[in-house]
Design a protein around this motif. Structure first.
Motif, mmCIF file in Angstrom:
data_model
loop_
_atom_site.group_PDB
_atom_site.id
_atom_site.type_symbol
_atom_site.label_atom_id
_atom_site.label_comp_id
_atom_site.label_asym_id
_atom_site.label_seq_id
_atom_site.Cartn_x
_atom_site.Cartn_y
_atom_site.Cartn_z
ATOM 1 N N ILE A 7 -10.779 -8.425 60.447
ATOM 2 C CA ILE A 7 -9.857 -9.057 59.513
ATOM 3 C C ILE A 7 -9.070 -10.175 60.194
ATOM 4 O O ILE A 7 -8.641 -10.038 61.331
ATOM 5 C CB ILE A 7 -8.903 -8.011 58.884
ATOM 6 N N SER A 8 -8.943 -11.270 59.474
ATOM 7 C CA SER A 8 -8.117 -12.393 59.924
ATOM 8 C C SER A 8 -7.072 -12.670 58.858
ATOM 9 O O SER A 8 -7.372 -12.664 57.669
ATOM 10 C CB SER A 8 -8.973 -13.647 60.130
ATOM 11 N N LEU A 9 -5.859 -12.892 59.298
ATOM 12 C CA LEU A 9 -4.740 -13.212 58.402
ATOM 13 C C LEU A 9 -4.310 -14.647 58.674
ATOM 14 O O LEU A 9 -4.070 -15.019 59.819
ATOM 15 C CB LEU A 9 -3.572 -12.249 58.656
ATOM 16 N N TYR A 10 -4.235 -15.430 57.606
ATOM 17 C CA TYR A 10 -3.811 -16.819 57.701
ATOM 18 C C TYR A 10 -2.572 -17.034 56.835
ATOM 19 O O TYR A 10 -2.691 -17.277 55.635
ATOM 20 C CB TYR A 10 -4.931 -17.764 57.250
ATOM 21 N N LEU A 40 -8.552 -14.479 67.501
ATOM 22 C CA LEU A 40 -8.908 -14.883 66.145
ATOM 23 C C LEU A 40 -8.867 -13.781 65.106
ATOM 24 O O LEU A 40 -8.629 -14.052 63.926
ATOM 25 C CB LEU A 40 -10.315 -15.502 66.139
ATOM 26 N N THR A 41 -9.150 -12.547 65.509
ATOM 27 C CA THR A 41 -9.268 -11.477 64.524
ATOM 28 C C THR A 41 -8.683 -10.173 65.039
ATOM 29 O O THR A 41 -8.397 -10.018 66.223
ATOM 30 C CB THR A 41 -10.744 -11.198 64.153
ATOM 31 N N THR A 42 -8.568 -9.242 64.114
ATOM 32 C CA THR A 42 -8.210 -7.866 64.436
ATOM 33 C C THR A 42 -9.352 -6.991 63.949
ATOM 34 O O THR A 42 -9.826 -7.152 62.826
ATOM 35 C CB THR A 42 -6.894 -7.461 63.753
ATOM 36 N N GLN A 43 -9.821 -6.089 64.793
ATOM 37 C CA GLN A 43 -10.888 -5.174 64.419
ATOM 38 C C GLN A 43 -10.316 -3.778 64.295
ATOM 39 O O GLN A 43 -9.580 -3.322 65.166
ATOM 40 C CB GLN A 43 -12.005 -5.213 65.465
ATOM 41 N N VAL A 44 -10.646 -3.150 63.170
ATOM 42 C CA VAL A 44 -10.155 -1.811 62.858
ATOM 43 C C VAL A 44 -11.359 -0.919 62.634
ATOM 44 O O VAL A 44 -12.256 -1.261 61.850
ATOM 45 C CB VAL A 44 -9.273 -1.836 61.588
ATOM 46 N N SER A 70 -3.713 -15.802 53.253
ATOM 47 C CA SER A 70 -5.144 -15.644 53.046
ATOM 48 C C SER A 70 -5.654 -14.603 54.033
ATOM 49 O O SER A 70 -5.372 -14.693 55.237
ATOM 50 C CB SER A 70 -5.849 -16.985 53.272
ATOM 51 N N PHE A 71 -6.384 -13.617 53.524
ATOM 52 C CA PHE A 71 -7.036 -12.619 54.368
ATOM 53 C C PHE A 71 -8.542 -12.837 54.287
ATOM 54 O O PHE A 71 -9.086 -13.036 53.197
ATOM 55 C CB PHE A 71 -6.744 -11.192 53.883
ATOM 56 N N VAL A 72 -9.218 -12.783 55.426
ATOM 57 C CA VAL A 72 -10.675 -12.825 55.476
ATOM 58 C C VAL A 72 -11.110 -11.519 56.123
ATOM 59 O O VAL A 72 -10.712 -11.219 57.251
ATOM 60 C CB VAL A 72 -11.183 -14.036 56.281
ATOM 61 N N ILE A 73 -11.927 -10.734 55.389
ATOM 62 C CA ILE A 73 -12.306 -9.398 55.855
ATOM 63 C C ILE A 73 -13.823 -9.238 55.807
ATOM 64 O O ILE A 73 -14.452 -9.577 54.808
ATOM 65 C CB ILE A 73 -11.663 -8.301 54.979
#
Length: 89
Positions: A7-10, A40-44, A70-73
């Motif tokens: 997931i990336s949060l913008y 760049l991202t967070t991995q869960v 904006s979230f990109v998942i």
């Protein structure tokens, strides 16, 4: 079933770092999740229901702060650990 989400949060604002840090802290406070971050991202990773419910709640918390986000998942139905090789069937 185990899953991994990337997931990336913008935050669409000048002061973009505080909402990102708050979002990551929200994820790290949940027992049973593996949370890894990079530039760049967070991995869960974890149980499907836990991951999806946690992302839903963390995104709702972020949206409630006001502003535009904006979230990109991306979600994979395999639990992964960064830096590890995953065998896909």
């Amino acid at each position: 079933m185990k899953v991994a989400a990337d997931i990336s949060l913008y935050p669409l604002q000048e002061n973009f770092e505080p909402p990102i840090i708050d979002f990551i802290h929200h994820l790290r406070n949940i027992e049973g999740l593996q949370v890894h971050t990079n530039e760049l991202t967070t991995q869960v990773s974890g149980d499907y229901t836990l991951v999806m419910n946690t992302l839903r709640d963390a995104m709702a918390h972020t949206f409630a702060q006001g502003g535009t986000y904006s979230f990109v998942i991306k979600v994979l139905n395999v639990a992964i650990e960064p830096g590890k090789t995953v065998a896909l069937s």
